[in-house]
Design an enzyme around this catalytic site. Structure first.
Site, PDB file in Angstrom:
ATOM      1  CD  GLU A  23     -32.573  22.323  26.642  1.00  0.00           C
ATOM      2  OE1 GLU A  23     -32.671  22.042  25.436  1.00  0.00           O
ATOM      3  OE2 GLU A  23     -32.498  21.473  27.536  1.00  0.00           O
ATOM      4  CG  HIS A  25     -36.536  24.601  30.332  1.00  0.00           C
ATOM      5  ND1 HIS A  25     -37.272  23.537  30.800  1.00  0.00           N
ATOM      6  CD2 HIS A  25     -35.225  24.226  30.452  1.00  0.00           C
ATOM      7  CE1 HIS A  25     -36.453  22.565  31.170  1.00  0.00           C
ATOM      8  NE2 HIS A  25     -35.205  22.970  30.980  1.00  0.00           N
ATOM      9  CG  HIS A  35     -34.733  21.572  35.415  1.00  0.00           C
ATOM     10  ND1 HIS A  35     -33.395  21.250  35.442  1.00  0.00           N
ATOM     11  CD2 HIS A  35     -35.052  21.683  34.101  1.00  0.00           C
ATOM     12  CE1 HIS A  35     -32.919  21.165  34.213  1.00  0.00           C
ATOM     13  NE2 HIS A  35     -33.902  21.440  33.368  1.00  0.00           N
ATOM     14  CE1 TYR A  52     -60.149  27.820  36.569  1.00  0.00           C
ATOM     15  CE2 TYR A  52     -60.852  26.703  38.581  1.00  0.00           C
ATOM     16  CZ  TYR A  52     -60.356  27.833  37.938  1.00  0.00           C
ATOM     17  OH  TYR A  52     -60.067  28.954  38.653  1.00  0.00           O
ATOM     18  CG  HIS A  98     -35.427  18.133  30.426  1.00  0.00           C
ATOM     19  ND1 HIS A  98     -34.863  18.313  29.180  1.00  0.00           N
ATOM     20  CD2 HIS A  98     -35.090  19.241  31.130  1.00  0.00           C
ATOM     21  CE1 HIS A  98     -34.199  19.452  29.145  1.00  0.00           C
ATOM     22  NE2 HIS A  98     -34.324  20.035  30.330  1.00  0.00           N
ATOM     23  CE1 TYR A 104     -58.457  35.410  35.411  1.00  0.00           C
ATOM     24  CE2 TYR A 104     -56.276  34.531  34.991  1.00  0.00           C
ATOM     25  CZ  TYR A 104     -57.246  34.937  35.870  1.00  0.00           C
ATOM     26  OH  TYR A 104     -56.995  34.873  37.210  1.00  0.00           O
TER      27      TYR A 104
HETATM   28  P1  13P Z   1     -28.561  26.216  30.161  1.00  0.00           P
HETATM   29  O1  13P Z   1     -27.708  26.700  31.342  1.00  0.00           O
HETATM   30  O2  13P Z   1     -27.688  25.877  28.973  1.00  0.00           O
HETATM   31  O3  13P Z   1     -29.685  27.163  29.856  1.00  0.00           O
HETATM   32  O4  13P Z   1     -29.176  24.811  30.564  1.00  0.00           O
HETATM   33  C1  13P Z   1     -30.024  24.674  31.658  1.00  0.00           C
HETATM   34  C2  13P Z   1     -31.079  23.659  31.429  1.00  0.00           C
HETATM   35  O5  13P Z   1     -32.028  23.635  32.181  1.00  0.00           O
HETATM   36  C3  13P Z   1     -31.004  22.741  30.276  1.00  0.00           C
HETATM   37  O6  13P Z   1     -32.202  22.073  30.091  1.00  0.00           O
END
Ligand code: 13P
Length: 227
Positions: free
Chosen positions: A82, A101, A103, A122, A164, A218
């Site tokens: 990414e 990022h 999941h 809020y 995603h 904050y």
């Molecule tokens: P990477 O291991 O390449 O960082 O990928 C993990 C991921 O969450 C891709 O969206």
């Protein structure tokens, strides 16, 4: 070690600590998710987690230093798949120093329903406005995903990516970690509210604007205990 100067060592370790902290919090697991931090005296380089390495196997040397604009080096450890959206966000948001990022289960569940999170609470203002917006669906790692993420977050500090997961930016790495955890909590609240017979009452734009203003000063601290 890659081309990194010795002064990136502390940042490399801070990124690994952040990844392990996310594992402990159930925000990420295995090789899902990725983290980058802006480095370099001109702020035109970034350190990013390597692709496909479980967080608990990551060592400081495995992190990849690369430019904020341009391709990663052809040799050496490969950056997260990414890297394009990490670059796009750091390039578009000079005020932001980190991108995270994840999941995380609840945020990803809402992303899989392909809807934004509205102003149910809020704390939505933590993301800069009256919603946490949603991108379209694009292949992970693609240029199309990077473009959509950067456009969707032009006026926000976080978004959901359809089918995603979630992505946030931070003025510091700690602030990005604060946001990713709050996004997960907000998504859980949203799912709980919408599972019951009474729909949530949405805050008005004026109410959210007031909270956004209050959050400007904050300064949350994220204590990352030794792992
Ligand atoms: P990477 O291991 O390449 O960082 O990928 C993990 C991921 O969450 C891709 O969206």
């Amino acid at each position: 070690m890659t081309s990194s100067a010795p002064d990136t060592r502390a940042t490399r370790q801070a990124i690994i600590d952040a990844c392990l902290w996310m594992n402990r919090r159930g925000i990420n697991q295995g090789t899902s998710g990725n983290v980058s931090v802006r480095v370099g005296t001109r702020g035109d380089r970034m350190l990013i987690t390597p692709t496909a390495v479980p967080y608990d196997m990551m060592t400081p040397e495995m992190l990849v230093e690369m430019p904020v604009t341009g391709e990663p080096a052809a040799t050496g450890p490969r950056p997260s798949s990414e890297w394009r959206f990490h670059q796009a966000l750091l390039a578009a948001r000079p005020d932001m120093q980190a991108v995270v990022h994840a999941h995380s289960p609840h945020a990803t569940a809402v992303a899989c329903q392909r809807r934004p999170i509205e102003a149910i609470h809020y704390m939505v203002a933590v993301f800069g406005g009256a919603d946490v917006p949603l991108t379209g669906y694009h292949l992970f790692g693609s240029e199309a995903l990077a473009r959509d993420v950067a456009a969707t977050m032009a006026h926000r500090h976080g978004c959901l990516m359809a089918s995603h997961g979630a992505v946030v930016v931070g003025e510091t790495l700690d602030k990005a970690l604060w946001r990713i955890e709050e996004l997960e909590a907000l998504a859980k609240m949203d799912l709980l509210c919408r599972a019951g017979p009474v729909p949530p009452v949405l805050l008005s734009d004026a109410e959210i604007a007031q909270v956004v203003q209050s959050f400007a000063a904050y300064r949350p601290g994220v204590a990352i205990p030794e792992g």
